[in-house]
Design a protein around this motif. Structure first.
Motif, PDB file in Angstrom:
ATOM      1  N   ILE A   1     -81.509 -14.248  17.216  1.00  0.00           N
ATOM      2  CA  ILE A   1     -80.068 -13.997  17.126  1.00  0.00           C
ATOM      3  C   ILE A   1     -79.677 -12.927  18.138  1.00  0.00           C
ATOM      4  O   ILE A   1     -78.658 -13.041  18.833  1.00  0.00           O
ATOM      5  CB  ILE A   1     -79.693 -13.577  15.690  1.00  0.00           C
ATOM      6  CG1 ILE A   1     -79.809 -14.784  14.752  1.00  0.00           C
ATOM      7  CG2 ILE A   1     -78.289 -12.964  15.628  1.00  0.00           C
ATOM      8  CD1 ILE A   1     -79.736 -14.423  13.276  1.00  0.00           C
ATOM      9  N   ALA A   2     -80.482 -11.870  18.238  1.00  0.00           N
ATOM     10  CA  ALA A   2     -80.185 -10.782  19.177  1.00  0.00           C
ATOM     11  C   ALA A   2     -80.110 -11.327  20.593  1.00  0.00           C
ATOM     12  O   ALA A   2     -79.180 -11.003  21.349  1.00  0.00           O
ATOM     13  CB  ALA A   2     -81.261  -9.698  19.077  1.00  0.00           C
TER      14      ALA A   2
ATOM     15  N   VAL B   1     -71.305  -9.459  16.445  1.00  0.00           N
ATOM     16  CA  VAL B   1     -71.626 -10.032  15.134  1.00  0.00           C
ATOM     17  C   VAL B   1     -71.335  -9.015  14.024  1.00  0.00           C
ATOM     18  O   VAL B   1     -71.561  -7.816  14.205  1.00  0.00           O
ATOM     19  CB  VAL B   1     -73.113 -10.447  15.099  1.00  0.00           C
ATOM     20  CG1 VAL B   1     -73.548 -10.866  13.698  1.00  0.00           C
ATOM     21  CG2 VAL B   1     -73.373 -11.557  16.109  1.00  0.00           C
ATOM     22  N   ALA B   2     -70.855  -9.509  12.885  1.00  0.00           N
ATOM     23  CA  ALA B   2     -70.646  -8.651  11.711  1.00  0.00           C
ATOM     24  C   ALA B   2     -71.063  -9.409  10.459  1.00  0.00           C
ATOM     25  O   ALA B   2     -71.204 -10.635  10.472  1.00  0.00           O
ATOM     26  CB  ALA B   2     -69.180  -8.241  11.610  1.00  0.00           C
ATOM     27  N   VAL B   3     -71.277  -8.671   9.369  1.00  0.00           N
ATOM     28  CA  VAL B   3     -71.676  -9.295   8.101  1.00  0.00           C
ATOM     29  C   VAL B   3     -70.779  -8.806   6.966  1.00  0.00           C
ATOM     30  O   VAL B   3     -70.214  -7.716   7.026  1.00  0.00           O
ATOM     31  CB  VAL B   3     -73.140  -8.964   7.741  1.00  0.00           C
ATOM     32  CG1 VAL B   3     -74.089  -9.480   8.810  1.00  0.00           C
ATOM     33  CG2 VAL B   3     -73.344  -7.474   7.551  1.00  0.00           C
ATOM     34  N   ALA B   4     -70.660  -9.653   5.936  1.00  0.00           N
ATOM     35  CA  ALA B   4     -69.990  -9.267   4.691  1.00  0.00           C
ATOM     36  C   ALA B   4     -70.919  -9.689   3.570  1.00  0.00           C
ATOM     37  O   ALA B   4     -71.202 -10.872   3.404  1.00  0.00           O
ATOM     38  CB  ALA B   4     -68.643  -9.985   4.567  1.00  0.00           C
ATOM     39  N   GLU B   5     -71.457  -8.719   2.850  1.00  0.00           N
ATOM     40  CA  GLU B   5     -72.472  -9.051   1.858  1.00  0.00           C
ATOM     41  C   GLU B   5     -72.053  -8.629   0.466  1.00  0.00           C
ATOM     42  O   GLU B   5     -71.587  -7.520   0.262  1.00  0.00           O
ATOM     43  CB  GLU B   5     -73.793  -8.349   2.207  1.00  0.00           C
ATOM     44  CG  GLU B   5     -74.310  -8.661   3.601  1.00  0.00           C
ATOM     45  CD  GLU B   5     -75.697  -8.069   3.830  1.00  0.00           C
ATOM     46  OE1 GLU B   5     -76.595  -8.333   3.006  1.00  0.00           O
ATOM     47  OE2 GLU B   5     -75.872  -7.330   4.811  1.00  0.00           O
ATOM     48  N   SER B   6     -72.263  -9.506  -0.477  1.00  0.00           N
ATOM     49  CA  SER B   6     -72.096  -9.105  -1.869  1.00  0.00           C
ATOM     50  C   SER B   6     -73.479  -8.976  -2.502  1.00  0.00           C
ATOM     51  O   SER B   6     -74.096  -7.930  -2.433  1.00  0.00           O
ATOM     52  CB  SER B   6     -71.202 -10.101  -2.608  1.00  0.00           C
ATOM     53  OG  SER B   6     -71.000  -9.646  -3.915  1.00  0.00           O
ATOM     54  N   CYS B   7     -74.060 -10.067  -3.037  1.00  0.00           N
ATOM     55  CA  CYS B   7     -75.308  -9.947  -3.796  1.00  0.00           C
ATOM     56  C   CYS B   7     -76.474  -9.423  -2.959  1.00  0.00           C
ATOM     57  O   CYS B   7     -77.346  -8.733  -3.457  1.00  0.00           O
ATOM     58  CB  CYS B   7     -75.674 -11.289  -4.414  1.00  0.00           C
ATOM     59  SG  CYS B   7     -75.866 -12.596  -3.183  1.00  0.00           S
TER      60      CYS B   7
ATOM     61  N   GLY C   1     -77.671  -7.257   7.008  1.00  0.00           N
ATOM     62  CA  GLY C   1     -77.429  -6.216   8.006  1.00  0.00           C
ATOM     63  C   GLY C   1     -78.715  -5.509   8.395  1.00  0.00           C
ATOM     64  O   GLY C   1     -78.975  -5.269   9.578  1.00  0.00           O
ATOM     65  N   ALA C   2     -79.541  -5.186   7.391  1.00  0.00           N
ATOM     66  CA  ALA C   2     -80.781  -4.469   7.668  1.00  0.00           C
ATOM     67  C   ALA C   2     -81.710  -5.311   8.538  1.00  0.00           C
ATOM     68  O   ALA C   2     -82.394  -4.788   9.420  1.00  0.00           O
ATOM     69  CB  ALA C   2     -81.472  -4.081   6.363  1.00  0.00           C
ATOM     70  N   ALA C   3     -81.745  -6.629   8.306  1.00  0.00           N
ATOM     71  CA  ALA C   3     -82.594  -7.500   9.123  1.00  0.00           C
ATOM     72  C   ALA C   3     -82.094  -7.531  10.563  1.00  0.00           C
ATOM     73  O   ALA C   3     -82.882  -7.455  11.513  1.00  0.00           O
ATOM     74  CB  ALA C   3     -82.621  -8.915   8.535  1.00  0.00           C
ATOM     75  N   LEU C   4     -80.773  -7.625  10.750  1.00  0.00           N
ATOM     76  CA  LEU C   4     -80.226  -7.672  12.110  1.00  0.00           C
ATOM     77  C   LEU C   4     -80.510  -6.357  12.839  1.00  0.00           C
ATOM     78  O   LEU C   4     -80.889  -6.358  14.012  1.00  0.00           O
ATOM     79  CB  LEU C   4     -78.714  -7.935  12.060  1.00  0.00           C
ATOM     80  CG  LEU C   4     -78.309  -9.321  11.533  1.00  0.00           C
ATOM     81  CD1 LEU C   4     -76.788  -9.419  11.429  1.00  0.00           C
ATOM     82  CD2 LEU C   4     -78.853 -10.440  12.412  1.00  0.00           C
TER      83      LEU C   4
ATOM     84  N   ARG D   1     -72.092  -5.136  15.150  1.00  0.00           N
ATOM     85  CA  ARG D   1     -71.090  -4.096  14.932  1.00  0.00           C
ATOM     86  C   ARG D   1     -71.236  -3.430  13.574  1.00  0.00           C
ATOM     87  O   ARG D   1     -70.859  -2.282  13.404  1.00  0.00           O
ATOM     88  CB  ARG D   1     -69.678  -4.667  15.106  1.00  0.00           C
ATOM     89  CG  ARG D   1     -69.493  -5.203  16.548  1.00  0.00           C
ATOM     90  CD  ARG D   1     -68.071  -5.513  16.876  1.00  0.00           C
ATOM     91  NE  ARG D   1     -67.197  -4.379  16.675  1.00  0.00           N
ATOM     92  CZ  ARG D   1     -67.049  -3.360  17.518  1.00  0.00           C
ATOM     93  NH1 ARG D   1     -67.729  -3.340  18.659  1.00  0.00           N
ATOM     94  NH2 ARG D   1     -66.227  -2.380  17.249  1.00  0.00           N
ATOM     95  N   GLY D   2     -71.762  -4.139  12.599  1.00  0.00           N
ATOM     96  CA  GLY D   2     -71.898  -3.561  11.260  1.00  0.00           C
ATOM     97  C   GLY D   2     -71.385  -4.534  10.225  1.00  0.00           C
ATOM     98  O   GLY D   2     -71.364  -5.744  10.466  1.00  0.00           O
TER      99      GLY D   2
END
Lengths: 452, 452
Positions: free
Chosen positions: A286-287, A297-303, A309-312, A323-324
């Protein structure tokens, strides 16, 4: 040394009370076996003993009867229970001798750390007579290797290599160990292997596609590959690795052409979902793609609450393209930070296709990203609905003006569901970076066959 | 049988080409060692061999010289490479004999599954003469145990217990195995153990405090505990476990009172930083404290990018107290989503005490949390400044109107720095939930002694 044409045998001995008591899993033995087999050695027996000089000596003598190379791992530190040096010396009937160059290196190291060099720490400078040190770039105790003297168990000429136990000290020695294997057995050629890292399919479907591509009817036990591969000794296997599937196609040293041809055929059958040859894990792929395409790239995480994010961010230099994100664990956060409409949450619930897509759009907006992925799921143990039981995951994506989602249902405990969901989020990102439908053709096939 | 008062020794042998090649990690050996030690046996050597009858026999004979009980695990299935039955019989000099009751059970099982009972599968009904079967509730191959005959290696009376390798078949046999240990050694009582989970200190400082509390001058090699503990056979050890330190205080079965007293003394010396007795990991302890105090928690992560949030959300029911967070990986996100003032970023940089505190305040505000923690660091490999080299971590906290921060410097590769930083963020959260200074008295002592 092994007779020409025969792979030298390899054994290993893990040392440590904490390993023997089962408090620490021994991952070193498997690691060394991999290095050995990739170097053309034939991994054989392994043993584990506690921090006991006599047990170490006994086990090492036992393994020297069975293998031409024995690796001894752990018990090299400065504390009194670290007695591997003594055990190895005893097994081989050699005295320990302090090495001036190691003493000087230790003195420098401890002085840099502002610590005193005590007699306990000095023990790390003593090696069995004739041993060659192997530099420890992370910890204080060097590794070493030596050839068993005449009259040693198993006969003279066998190799003993002694390495530190902490994986972060052992891992950086990989190149040294492989170089020693090559130097000891210059005539041994490693088996030929090609690897493919594959996303977007399940492991069994991948095995089936590869089997078909190589001329077998199916990936059943006892499968027969096409004659040209079978005659050359080409085989393949699949492994779950770093959240994706690794296909290994291998054969004896002389089968290089057949292995290369088989790898090509397998890759064609799995295209476009082969994301790398040798480097496992989707995050580096991905990088690469995001950097090359200048996609933020950004993420939105619930569960998953940060697993994606930590993997990226585990990829060095991730700030060029990552970006976060927003960890919108509660509904308020989904509404306030991601702008998920209150009526979406009311009508469809926070675990729904609608919420997932709105979360991805919100993350893309809030973080100024070109591509965002979202995860929302019932990770369990409580929760879920009749339609979406515990284990149901919705992954949303937003990619400029387009949005979409995939739905998955995973089985297993809470953290297994969260981990699978995070892996799948990486598949979604990778697919969208390549303009692919994140369902993947295999998933589509599975859905056509009935509910997952 | 072990002489009265002495723990019988235990060894294990894992069988399987895939284990030897390092493709499958051997978790069974550690599991059996745990069962044995919790039953009062003393775990000793372990070995691993491939699917080879002679290697199995050789390794079993070797282990029978060292241990009173040897478990052999794996290689019991119906395929031709499953030769553990043959290897065990060979090691003990016993013939294999088909057992009618096992044959009937297999026939029933295969007919229920609509499969034919072939001669290959029938091999599973043959055991070494005199062996007692152990039911396999999940797979087809039963386990078995037997006592070594006279003239066997290591002397007569030693126990060999043979168990299936797949963990899902082995795990359900736990009660049977423990019952056998009790039946073989009715006089053996398990050792007594108390555990303390400790945060906020380094492992060596914890060891030192416990040693002092138990009457020793320091946690030096060869340490002597106070006479009442030494006489009772009480010992202690420390382990890094789930991001904190576990202290285990143990003694022989008859030392229950002394162990309890020692555990109390150690806990008093470590108060208030003992967060749990048996349950490791700070996340569950944070969950308990936050729920009980009705404190809502949020995170702001830069370099860890989700590791802290993911750890918190691993606790079931986290939505009661965990609101979520912001992954502010790039500076824009720190400014836009967390309100970190642009001039803080300009003057002090994104990795600074000022930025960390502003991030925590921002997360608390954005997520409506009572308590927030932030992490910002130079994880490497590039970055850092002369004052704050790679590995420097600032953790901020905001707790109502109060804010604060701690600074740490960790060594190691990128992911190790990120992991340590995330663990420390949990310490900060736990400390603030209990009104403690997140530095911890030990950290304060370490800082007084010089830079870390």
């Amino acid at each position: 040394m092994g007779p020409a044409g025969r792979a030298p045998s390899f054994a290993s001995l893990a040392v440590g009370d904490e390993v023997v008591r089962g408090e620490v899993a021994d991952t070193n033995g498997a690691r060394l076996a991999r290095w050995a087999s990739e170097s053309g050695l034939r991994p054989g027996p392994r043993a584990t003993v506690g921090d006991d000089e006599r047990d170490i000596a006994r086990a090492l003598r036992f393994l020297l009867r069975l293998a031409e190379v024995v690796a001894v791992i752990g018990g090299l530190g400065p504390t009194p229970d670290d007695v591997t040096r003594e055990g190895v010396a005893r097994a081989l009937g050699l005295p320990l001798a302090e090495r001036p160059e190691l003493r000087r290196a230790l003195a420098r190291l401890y002085s840099r750390r502002g610590m005193e060099l005590t007699s306990a720490q000095l023990r790390q400078a003593s090696l069995p007579l004739g041993a060659v040190p192997i530099e420890n770039r992370v910890g204080t105790a060097p590794g070493f290797w030596l050839q068993a003297p005449p009259r040693a168990e198993g006969g003279p000429g066998r190799y003993v290599i002694v390495l530190p136990g902490p994986p972060r000290e052992l891992a950086p020695m990989e190149a040294d160990v492989r170089a020693l294997f090559r130097a000891w057995f210059p005539e041994v050629r490693p088996p030929v292997e090609r690897r493919l890292q594959v996303a977007g399919y399940g492991e069994s479907l991948i095995a089936e596609r590869v089997a078909r591509a190589l001329g077998a009817g199916a990936a059943a036990p006892g499968l027969r590959l096409a004659a040209e591969y079978a005659a050359a000794g080409v085989t393949f296997a699949t492994y779950l690795r770093a959240g994706a599937v690794e296909v290994r196609i291998s054969g004896p040293p002389e089968a290089e052409a057949a292995v290369a041809q088989a790898a090509q055929a397998a890759e064609a059958a799995l295209a476009p979902w082969v994301f790398s040859h040798d480097e496992p894990g989707l995050a580096p792929a991905i990088a690469k793609a995001a950097s090359a395409r200048r996609v933020k790239v950004a993420v939105a995480e619930s569960c998953t609450a940060g697993l994606v994010g930590a993997a990226l961010a585990s990829v060095p230099g991730a700030s060029d393209w990552f970006r976060g994100g927003v960890l919108a664990y509660v509904d308020d956060a989904k509404r306030d930070l991601l702008g998920v409409p209150a009526d979406v949450l009311r009508s469809f619930g926070a675990v729904s296709a609608e919420a997932a897509e709105a979360m991805a759009q919100g993350a893309s907006r809030a973080l100024g990203a070109d591509l965002a992925v979202s995860v929302t799921c019932f990770a369990g143990p409580a929760g879920g609905t009749p339609q979406d039981p515990v284990g149901t995951v919705y992954l949303g994506w937003a990619d400029g003006a387009r949005t979409g989602h995939v739905r998955r249902v995973y089985h297993g405990p809470r953290d297994a569901v969260r981990e699978r969901a995070a892996w799948e989020a990486l598949v979604v990102l990778w697919a969208r970076l390549h303009g692919l439908d994140p369902e993947g053709s295999a998933h589509a096939a599975r859905r056509a066959a009935g509910p997952s």
